[in-house]
Design an enzyme around this catalytic site. Structure first.
Site, PDB file in Angstrom:
ATOM      1  N   PRO A  13      44.061  37.223  36.924  1.00 53.23           N
ATOM      2  CA  PRO A  13      45.393  37.770  37.199  1.00 53.23           C
ATOM      3  C   PRO A  13      45.414  39.264  37.522  1.00 53.23           C
ATOM      4  CG  PRO A  13      45.129  37.201  34.878  1.00 53.23           C
ATOM      5  CD  PRO A  13      43.959  36.621  35.595  1.00 53.23           C
ATOM      6  N   ASN A  14      46.294  39.583  38.460  1.00 52.55           N
ATOM      7  CA  ASN A  14      46.585  40.968  38.877  1.00 52.55           C
ATOM      8  C   ASN A  14      45.493  41.619  39.729  1.00 52.55           C
ATOM      9  OD1 ASN A  14      49.163  41.193  37.497  1.00 52.55           O
ATOM     10  ND2 ASN A  14      47.975  41.173  35.604  1.00 52.55           N
ATOM     11  N   ARG A  21      46.726  49.225  42.151  1.00 49.64           N
ATOM     12  CA  ARG A  21      46.982  49.032  40.716  1.00 49.64           C
ATOM     13  C   ARG A  21      46.096  49.964  39.885  1.00 49.64           C
ATOM     14  NH1 ARG A  21      44.103  44.258  37.321  1.00 49.64           N
ATOM     15  NH2 ARG A  21      45.115  44.693  35.345  1.00 49.64           N
ATOM     16  N   TYR A  26      40.653  51.163  38.345  1.00 53.33           N
ATOM     17  CA  TYR A  26      40.134  50.127  39.252  1.00 53.33           C
ATOM     18  C   TYR A  26      39.766  50.637  40.644  1.00 53.33           C
ATOM     19  CZ  TYR A  26      42.162  47.389  35.477  1.00 53.33           C
ATOM     20  OH  TYR A  26      42.476  46.890  34.228  1.00 53.33           O
ATOM     21  N   ASN A  77      35.612  37.593  37.133  1.00 61.04           N
ATOM     22  CA  ASN A  77      36.357  38.627  36.421  1.00 61.04           C
ATOM     23  C   ASN A  77      37.642  37.943  35.939  1.00 61.04           C
ATOM     24  OD1 ASN A  77      37.883  40.707  35.466  1.00 61.04           O
ATOM     25  ND2 ASN A  77      37.483  42.096  37.193  1.00 61.04           N
ATOM     26  N   ALA A  80      42.815  39.846  32.402  1.00 64.50           N
ATOM     27  CA  ALA A  80      43.422  39.826  31.060  1.00 64.50           C
ATOM     28  C   ALA A  80      43.022  38.589  30.259  1.00 64.50           C
ATOM     29  CB  ALA A  80      44.938  39.911  31.180  1.00 64.50           C
ATOM     30  N   HIS A  83      40.328  38.390  27.395  1.00 66.63           N
ATOM     31  CA  HIS A  83      40.545  38.818  26.015  1.00 66.63           C
ATOM     32  C   HIS A  83      41.051  37.706  25.106  1.00 66.63           C
ATOM     33  CE1 HIS A  83      39.714  42.658  27.746  1.00 66.63           C
ATOM     34  NE2 HIS A  83      40.766  42.602  28.540  1.00 66.63           N
ATOM     35  N   ASP A  90      35.888  27.376  27.495  1.00 66.55           N
ATOM     36  CA  ASP A  90      35.461  25.972  27.524  1.00 66.55           C
ATOM     37  C   ASP A  90      35.006  25.557  28.921  1.00 66.55           C
ATOM     38  OD1 ASP A  90      35.995  25.713  24.847  1.00 66.55           O
ATOM     39  OD2 ASP A  90      37.885  24.636  25.095  1.00 66.55           O
ATOM     40  N   GLU A 101      29.828  37.637  34.080  1.00 62.96           N
ATOM     41  CA  GLU A 101      31.192  38.170  33.950  1.00 62.96           C
ATOM     42  C   GLU A 101      31.194  39.648  34.348  1.00 62.96           C
ATOM     43  OE1 GLU A 101      33.751  36.882  30.750  1.00 62.96           O
ATOM     44  OE2 GLU A 101      34.399  38.945  30.390  1.00 62.96           O
ATOM     45  N   HIS A 103      33.587  43.263  34.805  1.00 65.32           N
ATOM     46  CA  HIS A 103      34.800  44.061  34.631  1.00 65.32           C
ATOM     47  C   HIS A 103      34.631  45.345  35.415  1.00 65.32           C
ATOM     48  CE1 HIS A 103      36.568  41.370  31.798  1.00 65.32           C
ATOM     49  NE2 HIS A 103      35.343  41.195  31.338  1.00 65.32           N
ATOM     50  N   ILE A 104      35.639  45.666  36.196  1.00 64.72           N
ATOM     51  CA  ILE A 104      35.557  46.853  37.037  1.00 64.72           C
ATOM     52  C   ILE A 104      35.596  48.105  36.160  1.00 64.72           C
ATOM     53  CG2 ILE A 104      36.742  48.140  38.867  1.00 64.72           C
ATOM     54  CD1 ILE A 104      37.984  45.307  39.654  1.00 64.72           C
ATOM     55  N   SER A 105      36.467  48.098  35.177  1.00 63.80           N
ATOM     56  CA  SER A 105      36.695  49.305  34.370  1.00 63.80           C
ATOM     57  C   SER A 105      35.793  49.316  33.129  1.00 63.80           C
ATOM     58  CB  SER A 105      38.158  49.363  33.939  1.00 63.80           C
ATOM     59  OG  SER A 105      38.443  48.311  33.034  1.00 63.80           O
ATOM     60  N   ARG A 110      38.731  51.814  26.605  1.00 62.31           N
ATOM     61  CA  ARG A 110      40.177  51.747  26.827  1.00 62.31           C
ATOM     62  C   ARG A 110      40.897  51.279  25.557  1.00 62.31           C
ATOM     63  NH1 ARG A 110      41.148  48.583  32.268  1.00 62.31           N
ATOM     64  NH2 ARG A 110      43.253  49.392  31.890  1.00 62.31           N
ATOM     65  N   ARG A 114      41.176  45.543  24.440  1.00 58.31           N
ATOM     66  CA  ARG A 114      40.232  45.188  25.518  1.00 58.31           C
ATOM     67  C   ARG A 114      38.795  45.061  25.007  1.00 58.31           C
ATOM     68  NH1 ARG A 114      43.520  45.591  30.147  1.00 58.31           N
ATOM     69  NH2 ARG A 114      45.103  47.168  29.797  1.00 58.31           N
TER      70      ARG A 114
HETATM   71  C1  DQA Z   1      39.573  44.057  33.907  1.00 61.73           C
HETATM   72  C2  DQA Z   1      39.835  44.609  32.506  1.00 61.73           C
HETATM   73  C3  DQA Z   1      40.924  43.808  31.807  1.00 61.73           C
HETATM   74  O1  DQA Z   1      41.150  44.341  30.515  1.00 61.73           O
HETATM   75  C4  DQA Z   1      42.212  43.873  32.581  1.00 61.73           C
HETATM   76  O2  DQA Z   1      43.200  43.061  31.967  1.00 61.73           O
HETATM   77  C5  DQA Z   1      42.041  43.544  34.020  1.00 61.73           C
HETATM   78  C6  DQA Z   1      40.856  43.996  34.734  1.00 61.73           C
HETATM   79  C7  DQA Z   1      38.537  44.910  34.678  1.00 61.73           C
HETATM   80  O3  DQA Z   1      38.099  44.454  35.716  1.00 61.73           O
HETATM   81  O4  DQA Z   1      38.209  46.017  34.272  1.00 61.73           O
HETATM   82  O5  DQA Z   1      42.945  42.980  34.641  1.00 61.73           O
HETATM   83  O6  DQA Z   1      39.032  42.747  33.791  1.00 61.73           O
END
Ligand code: DQA
Length: 151
Positions: A13-14, A21, A26, A77, A80, A83, A90, A101, A103-105, A110, A114
């Site tokens: 998501p997002n 964003r 990011y 990725n 959210a 978490h 599963d 897996e 994560h960009i950030s 943070r 997270r």
């Molecule tokens: C994220 C980190 C997550 O905490 C956040 O909810 C995201 C992006 C990252 O790529 O750093 O949407 O997965």
């Protein structure tokens, strides 16, 4: 030998909002630009990519399930959902290939919520804080893991 040299890249998501964003976390690369980078690298490496982005947990689960048998491995990725999604843990656990897996950030630097990374428990490798480049590194790791598990 698996049926093809396809890998699956999944964004949660997002992440469709990349580029605008929270650019301090990011960066300014859009998801379309990211996909172009991923596809270019995959084609140079001899792979094709199935790319899925969804804001809906069930769609992510379905994409992971349908990757079994048709994809060598998954770069994900879960955003959210990383978490708290037991459904994604599963699905990743049931997937019959390697999972990396991304994560960009720098998730550990943070908010404290997270730090709880549940879906990562089902991943073979984990990259965080490398920015968009993390996806490309994840692909290299995935190729190596897929080679080891190929029979
Ligand atoms: C994220 C980190 C997550 O905490 C956040 O909810 C995201 C992006 C990252 O790529 O750093 O949407 O997965």
């Amino acid at each position: 030998m698996k049926p093809s040299r396809t890998i699956t890249v999944i964004n949660g998501p997002n992440l469709s909002q990349l580029g605008s964003r929270e650019t301090e976390h990011y960066g300014t690369t859009t998801q379309d630009e990211l996909l172009e980078m991923i596809e270019k690298k995959a084609s140079m490496d001899g792979f094709t990519v199935d790319f899925i982005q969804s804001d809906v947990e069930g769609e992510l689960v379905r994409s992971i399930n349908s990757a079994s048998g048709s994809s060598l491995g998954i770069v994900i990725n879960p955003a959210a959902y990383s978490h708290y999604s037991i459904a994604i843990i599963d699905a990743l656990t049931a997937f019959d290939g390697p999972v990396v897996e991304v994560h960009i950030s720098r998730v550990f630097s943070r908010e404290s919520f997270r730090n709880n990374l549940v879906t990562a428990k089902a991943a073979d490798a984990f990259i965080a804080g490398a920015g968009i480049r993390g996806y490309l590194h994840a692909m290299d790791i995935l190729y190596e893991l897929a080679e080891k598990t190929e029979v």
